[in-house]
Design an enzyme around this catalytic site. Sequence first.
Site, PDB file in Angstrom:
ATOM      1  N   TRP A 153       0.794  -1.232   0.000  1.00 38.27           N
ATOM      2  CA  TRP A 153       0.000   0.000   0.000  1.00 38.27           C
ATOM      3  C   TRP A 153       0.823   1.277   0.000  1.00 38.27           C
ATOM      4  O   TRP A 153       0.274   2.367  -0.045  1.00 38.27           O
ATOM      5  CB  TRP A 153      -0.956   0.028   1.195  1.00 38.27           C
ATOM      6  N   ASN A 154       2.142   1.183   0.018  1.00 36.70           N
ATOM      7  CA  ASN A 154       2.898   2.432   0.174  1.00 36.70           C
ATOM      8  C   ASN A 154       3.138   3.189  -1.131  1.00 36.70           C
ATOM      9  O   ASN A 154       3.232   4.413  -1.112  1.00 36.70           O
ATOM     10  CB  ASN A 154       4.220   2.167   0.911  1.00 36.70           C
ATOM     11  N   SER A 179      -3.097  -3.506  -3.088  1.00 37.81           N
ATOM     12  CA  SER A 179      -3.457  -3.725  -1.685  1.00 37.81           C
ATOM     13  C   SER A 179      -4.889  -3.245  -1.470  1.00 37.81           C
ATOM     14  O   SER A 179      -5.300  -2.226  -2.025  1.00 37.81           O
ATOM     15  CB  SER A 179      -2.507  -2.928  -0.792  1.00 37.81           C
ATOM     16  N   GLU A 180      -5.626  -3.940  -0.645  1.00 37.14           N
ATOM     17  CA  GLU A 180      -7.017  -3.504  -0.398  1.00 37.14           C
ATOM     18  C   GLU A 180      -7.061  -2.150   0.313  1.00 37.14           C
ATOM     19  O   GLU A 180      -8.077  -1.466   0.293  1.00 37.14           O
ATOM     20  CB  GLU A 180      -7.782  -4.554   0.398  1.00 37.14           C
ATOM     21  N   GLU A 251       9.598  -8.765  -3.660  1.00 40.25           N
ATOM     22  CA  GLU A 251      10.166  -7.526  -3.103  1.00 40.25           C
ATOM     23  C   GLU A 251       9.594  -7.377  -1.703  1.00 40.25           C
ATOM     24  O   GLU A 251       8.445  -6.973  -1.538  1.00 40.25           O
ATOM     25  CB  GLU A 251       9.766  -6.325  -3.960  1.00 40.25           C
ATOM     26  N   CYS A 285      10.073   0.294   2.203  1.00 33.30           N
ATOM     27  CA  CYS A 285      10.692  -0.996   2.514  1.00 33.30           C
ATOM     28  C   CYS A 285      12.202  -0.911   2.679  1.00 33.30           C
ATOM     29  O   CYS A 285      12.788  -1.628   3.470  1.00 33.30           O
ATOM     30  CB  CYS A 285      10.366  -1.986   1.413  1.00 33.30           C
ATOM     31  N   GLU A 459      13.732  -5.835  -9.493  1.00 34.56           N
ATOM     32  CA  GLU A 459      12.887  -5.020 -10.353  1.00 34.56           C
ATOM     33  C   GLU A 459      13.769  -3.957 -11.004  1.00 34.56           C
ATOM     34  O   GLU A 459      14.907  -3.725 -10.590  1.00 34.56           O
ATOM     35  CB  GLU A 459      11.753  -4.371  -9.542  1.00 34.56           C
TER      36      GLU A 459
HETATM   37  P1  NDP Z   1       1.334  -7.542   2.733  1.00 36.09           P
HETATM   38  O1  NDP Z   1       2.409  -8.531   2.677  1.00 36.09           O
HETATM   39  O2  NDP Z   1       0.334  -7.601   3.809  1.00 36.09           O
HETATM   40  O3  NDP Z   1       0.493  -7.572   1.360  1.00 36.09           O
HETATM   41  C1  NDP Z   1       1.089  -7.450   0.081  1.00 36.09           C
HETATM   42  C2  NDP Z   1       0.058  -7.814  -0.987  1.00 36.09           C
HETATM   43  O4  NDP Z   1      -0.168  -9.218  -0.992  1.00 36.09           O
HETATM   44  C3  NDP Z   1      -1.296  -7.179  -0.769  1.00 36.09           C
HETATM   45  O5  NDP Z   1      -1.863  -6.880  -2.025  1.00 36.09           O
HETATM   46  C4  NDP Z   1      -2.051  -8.272  -0.059  1.00 36.09           C
HETATM   47  O6  NDP Z   1      -3.441  -8.130  -0.140  1.00 36.09           O
HETATM   48  C5  NDP Z   1      -1.561  -9.495  -0.797  1.00 36.09           C
HETATM   49  N1  NDP Z   1      -1.687 -10.744  -0.048  1.00 36.09           N
HETATM   50  C6  NDP Z   1      -1.726 -10.938   1.291  1.00 36.09           C
HETATM   51  N2  NDP Z   1      -1.794 -12.252   1.591  1.00 36.09           N
HETATM   52  C7  NDP Z   1      -1.777 -12.909   0.406  1.00 36.09           C
HETATM   53  C8  NDP Z   1      -1.800 -14.297   0.034  1.00 36.09           C
HETATM   54  N3  NDP Z   1      -1.837 -15.270   0.928  1.00 36.09           N
HETATM   55  N4  NDP Z   1      -1.768 -14.594  -1.286  1.00 36.09           N
HETATM   56  C9  NDP Z   1      -1.692 -13.629  -2.225  1.00 36.09           C
HETATM   57  N5  NDP Z   1      -1.683 -12.314  -1.933  1.00 36.09           N
HETATM   58  C10 NDP Z   1      -1.707 -11.952  -0.645  1.00 36.09           C
HETATM   59  O7  NDP Z   1       2.103  -6.158   2.704  1.00 36.09           O
HETATM   60  P2  NDP Z   1       1.562  -4.699   3.035  1.00 36.09           P
HETATM   61  O8  NDP Z   1       0.566  -4.288   2.005  1.00 36.09           O
HETATM   62  O9  NDP Z   1       1.217  -4.652   4.473  1.00 36.09           O
HETATM   63  O10 NDP Z   1       2.889  -3.830   2.765  1.00 36.09           O
HETATM   64  C11 NDP Z   1       3.860  -3.621   3.711  1.00 36.09           C
HETATM   65  C12 NDP Z   1       5.034  -4.549   3.493  1.00 36.09           C
HETATM   66  O11 NDP Z   1       5.497  -4.460   2.160  1.00 36.09           O
HETATM   67  C13 NDP Z   1       6.207  -4.208   4.369  1.00 36.09           C
HETATM   68  O12 NDP Z   1       6.696  -5.343   5.011  1.00 36.09           O
HETATM   69  C14 NDP Z   1       7.259  -3.697   3.405  1.00 36.09           C
HETATM   70  O13 NDP Z   1       8.547  -3.919   3.821  1.00 36.09           O
HETATM   71  C15 NDP Z   1       6.914  -4.393   2.150  1.00 36.09           C
HETATM   72  N6  NDP Z   1       7.339  -3.618   0.999  1.00 36.09           N
HETATM   73  C16 NDP Z   1       8.400  -4.065   0.271  1.00 36.09           C
HETATM   74  C17 NDP Z   1       8.866  -3.341  -0.791  1.00 36.09           C
HETATM   75  C18 NDP Z   1      10.005  -3.826  -1.625  1.00 36.09           C
HETATM   76  O14 NDP Z   1      10.109  -3.445  -2.760  1.00 36.09           O
HETATM   77  N7  NDP Z   1      10.881  -4.671  -1.126  1.00 36.09           N
HETATM   78  C19 NDP Z   1       8.246  -2.076  -1.174  1.00 36.09           C
HETATM   79  C20 NDP Z   1       7.130  -1.718  -0.349  1.00 36.09           C
HETATM   80  C21 NDP Z   1       6.704  -2.486   0.700  1.00 36.09           C
HETATM   81  P3  NDP Z   1      -4.235  -7.244   0.945  1.00 36.09           P
HETATM   82  O15 NDP Z   1      -3.296  -6.254   1.525  1.00 36.09           O
HETATM   83  O16 NDP Z   1      -5.293  -6.632   0.150  1.00 36.09           O
HETATM   84  O17 NDP Z   1      -4.688  -8.234   1.974  1.00 36.09           O
END
Ligand code: NDP
Length: 485
Positions: A153-154, A179-180, A251, A285, A459
């Site tokens: 979501w960021n 993200s929802e 990522e 992240c 990426e």
């Molecule tokens: P989440 O891991 O909660 O969710 C990431 C995405 O995956 C969302 O769209 C989520 O849906 C979806 N999702 C969740 N569970 C499942 C599943 N079992 N199967 C398939 N899809 C699923 O991350 P956040 O949205 O909370 O983001 C924060 C995290 O992202 C932090 O830990 C951060 O470090 C990381 N991040 C990493 C980056 C990078 O490039 N390395 C960049 C930005 C963030 P929904 O949320 O709708 O439930």
Amino acid sequence: MGYDTQPKASHFVDGQYIEDTSGAVMEVVYPATGAVIARLHEATPAIIEKAITSGRRAQAEWAGMMGVERGRILRRAADIMRERNYDLSVLETHDTGKPMSETLYVDATSGADALEYFGGLAGSLTGEHVPLGGDWGYTVREPLGLCVGLGAWNYPTQIACWKGAPALACGNAMIFKPSETTPLCALKVAEILHEAGLPAGLYNVIQGAGDVGRALVGDERVDKVSLTGSVPTGKRVYASAAEGMKHVTMELGGKSPLVVFEDADLDNAVGGAILGNFYSTGQVCSNGTRVFVHKSIKEAFLKRLAERLGSAKIGDPLDETVNFGPMVSSSQRDIVLDYIAKGKAEGARLVCGGSVIAGDGFYIQPTVFADVTDDMVIAREEIFGPVMAVLDFEDEADVIARANNTEYGLSAGVFTRDISRAHRVIGQLQAGSCFINSYNDAPVELPFGGSKLSGVGRENSKTAIEHYSQLKSVYVRMGDVEAPF
Ligand code: NDP
């Protein structure tokens, strides 16, 4: 509110907005006020099916087009994104709460960079000729097929483009599930791509929480999954993708070190630490959240840091002079507050911040803890909020070992005027994306991604092509076949 944040429908599939009101309602909340600014529906099995079938149908034809033709569409989309940067930035600010002083410069613009860059590469994706004595071989770079992108979501616009642009350039189709928490921006990316001439079905956006993501990842018609998210989600998604031996890009999160040596330019180091901890209210992240500062300059560093944080302008993210906005959601704010409480309880010294800011929005003060030790929870776990942990060090080898003593490996930075030391230290830090006398730059030309638990694959840059295509090898015999019988 004067600005209409409600999209025409929840999903963009097969070239148009579609709705299925039988899907569960998702309310989109503006983090600066807590107001509901849009109501969407989660994708139902029927929507998911349409996204998959239209994606597969469209991909077959898209892969047969010339690369330059694919690239032209992506570059046209980049131009449209830049023309609409202001409106897209306003939407990004509503979706995430990030201030306009950021979104005007790093969201649609970064997305446009990816579309332009990979659009430019699309015509150059070739294999090679391999001489084999009298015989010869050649390789063909082929798309993977149907890719699924799952976004955090960021950075909803940026993530939608960083995944979509290389996928499409290589001749794939993509289904993107934002993200929802931030479902609005990716719909605009889909709209713009189709306006630029992208054939229907190639970039579908469908909404929903983890269940929808799970259904996509588990579908045997999907060939690749690219996730930006947390490590626990990454492990689940990677395991599910492995069932179908699908390609993955992960990522994930981090707890990255930023090492400030005694000879560093103090203001630059403080600036790097501010960018690496408080940009996007700390929801990045790659943030350098473990700031190791040489003991001899620690107090000077903290003094200058506190002075500069005092001039942060916290407030309405739509006011372009504001440079620090709310957290994305009340639940993320509560997670961060819990970590701040743990920092206090474990005996870290609170230098500034540490409290919630009263009001309807999800605001927390920029927070700095000093005298943090390696074993404290705030030095080990990813907080994903505006909380900096400052740790002391005296010896180079010791700080390298401590910096590497983490399961994560996304980023690392070093501030020093000694160029030999800069490269020596960076050479030993275990991280995918590193910085010397800087922090958190992410140009599309450089690979981005993590090692250890922070991820798989990269990426951006030419390297991303490897992650959205595969090679077919062809052996060509020029003479007779000699069989044993
Ligand atoms: P989440 O891991 O909660 O969710 C990431 C995405 O995956 C969302 O769209 C989520 O849906 C979806 N999702 C969740 N569970 C499942 C599943 N079992 N199967 C398939 N899809 C699923 O991350 P956040 O949205 O909370 O983001 C924060 C995290 O992202 C932090 O830990 C951060 O470090 C990381 N991040 C990493 C980056 C990078 O490039 N390395 C960049 C930005 C963030 P929904 O949320 O709708 O439930």
